[in-house]
Design a protein around this motif. Sequence first.
Motif, PDB file in Angstrom:
ATOM      1  N   LEU A  14       0.818  -1.205   0.000  1.00 24.85           N
ATOM      2  CA  LEU A  14       0.000   0.000   0.000  1.00 24.85           C
ATOM      3  C   LEU A  14       0.857   1.261   0.000  1.00 24.85           C
ATOM      4  O   LEU A  14       0.406   2.314  -0.467  1.00 24.85           O
ATOM      5  CB  LEU A  14      -0.949  -0.002   1.204  1.00 24.85           C
ATOM      6  N   ARG A  15       2.078   1.177   0.491  1.00 28.17           N
ATOM      7  CA  ARG A  15       2.961   2.346   0.488  1.00 28.17           C
ATOM      8  C   ARG A  15       3.423   2.691  -0.924  1.00 28.17           C
ATOM      9  O   ARG A  15       3.911   3.804  -1.161  1.00 28.17           O
ATOM     10  CB  ARG A  15       4.174   2.093   1.389  1.00 28.17           C
ATOM     11  N   ARG A  16       3.281   1.750  -1.853  1.00 21.84           N
ATOM     12  CA  ARG A  16       3.689   1.961  -3.245  1.00 21.84           C
ATOM     13  C   ARG A  16       2.493   2.329  -4.136  1.00 21.84           C
ATOM     14  O   ARG A  16       2.677   2.559  -5.339  1.00 21.84           O
ATOM     15  CB  ARG A  16       4.350   0.692  -3.793  1.00 21.84           C
ATOM     16  N   LEU A  17       1.310   2.390  -3.539  1.00 26.28           N
ATOM     17  CA  LEU A  17       0.082   2.634  -4.291  1.00 26.28           C
ATOM     18  C   LEU A  17      -0.581   3.923  -3.804  1.00 26.28           C
ATOM     19  O   LEU A  17      -0.226   4.440  -2.736  1.00 26.28           O
ATOM     20  CB  LEU A  17      -0.874   1.449  -4.125  1.00 26.28           C
ATOM     21  N   PRO A  18      -1.563   4.456  -4.559  1.00 29.46           N
ATOM     22  CA  PRO A  18      -2.245   5.687  -4.129  1.00 29.46           C
ATOM     23  C   PRO A  18      -2.968   5.483  -2.804  1.00 29.46           C
ATOM     24  O   PRO A  18      -3.298   4.344  -2.428  1.00 29.46           O
ATOM     25  CB  PRO A  18      -3.233   5.958  -5.267  1.00 29.46           C
ATOM     26  N   PRO A  19      -3.228   6.576  -2.076  1.00 29.32           N
ATOM     27  CA  PRO A  19      -3.983   6.457  -0.824  1.00 29.32           C
ATOM     28  C   PRO A  19      -5.332   5.792  -1.058  1.00 29.32           C
ATOM     29  O   PRO A  19      -5.960   5.973  -2.107  1.00 29.32           O
ATOM     30  CB  PRO A  19      -4.162   7.920  -0.381  1.00 29.32           C
ATOM     31  N   VAL A  20      -5.770   5.015  -0.073  1.00 31.12           N
ATOM     32  CA  VAL A  20      -7.031   4.297  -0.176  1.00 31.12           C
ATOM     33  C   VAL A  20      -8.188   5.278  -0.189  1.00 31.12           C
ATOM     34  O   VAL A  20      -8.245   6.213   0.605  1.00 31.12           O
ATOM     35  CB  VAL A  20      -7.188   3.312   0.998  1.00 31.12           C
ATOM     36  N   SER A  21      -9.130   5.068  -1.121  1.00 30.12           N
ATOM     37  CA  SER A  21     -10.305   5.935  -1.224  1.00 30.12           C
ATOM     38  C   SER A  21     -11.219   5.705  -0.039  1.00 30.12           C
ATOM     39  O   SER A  21     -11.391   4.578   0.440  1.00 30.12           O
ATOM     40  CB  SER A  21     -11.051   5.633  -2.524  1.00 30.12           C
ATOM     41  N   LYS A  22     -11.845   6.756   0.416  1.00 33.39           N
ATOM     42  CA  LYS A  22     -12.795   6.652   1.535  1.00 33.39           C
ATOM     43  C   LYS A  22     -14.228   6.494   1.056  1.00 33.39           C
ATOM     44  O   LYS A  22     -15.139   6.396   1.848  1.00 33.39           O
ATOM     45  CB  LYS A  22     -12.696   7.913   2.407  1.00 33.39           C
TER      46      LYS A  22
END
Length: 203
Positions: A194-202
């Motif tokens: 997840l640190r290599r991917l965009p922030p998680v959508s809410k």
Amino acid sequence: MSGRWVPERPEDVAAVFAEADFPWWIAGGYAIELAVGRELRAHGDLDVLVLRRDQARVRDFLAGWDLYVADPPGRGELRPWCSGEVLRPPLHDIWCRRTLEAPWSVQLMLDEAEGTQWVSRRAPEVRLPVDRLGRTSETGIPYLAPVVQLFHKAKATREKDETDFEAALPLLDAAACVWLANAINVIAPGHPWLRRLPPVSKT
């Protein structure tokens, strides 16, 4: 589970399934290799993903093969998959060999679908249109889209999965990265990918 594995090559599987009347996709590490267009590592097996709703056609299509279902899944026990038998969740893993004397060569995986949507058997809230589930290689071999394969690999990541992630990540566009981040967050919050991917959508 016992017995020797000598996995088929993707091109051999494509030849077997050339006349299939159901969708199928090479999965696992071979799917990542088909996406990146080069070999990455050795393989102990070869996975083929099909939809559970197509299982009767799959069973009939492979009637000449020796087919065994892992029952219960992940517990080291195999039993024959009999003609006409409907496999219901949680059964999803089928070992295949061309004859009784041959080594195991293909592992069939049954995945869920509702209408036009693929549904993760691990987390039903993770979905994708079936027509976006796969891709086709330059040589015409269907394979599981890298974003879906990486989601499968995120639950219990091994060294080979890290290799596949590094190879496949540059292939993902922005929308795929967002989907993968949200999907991984459902099954493995805090996963290092997840640190290599965009922030998680809410939303």
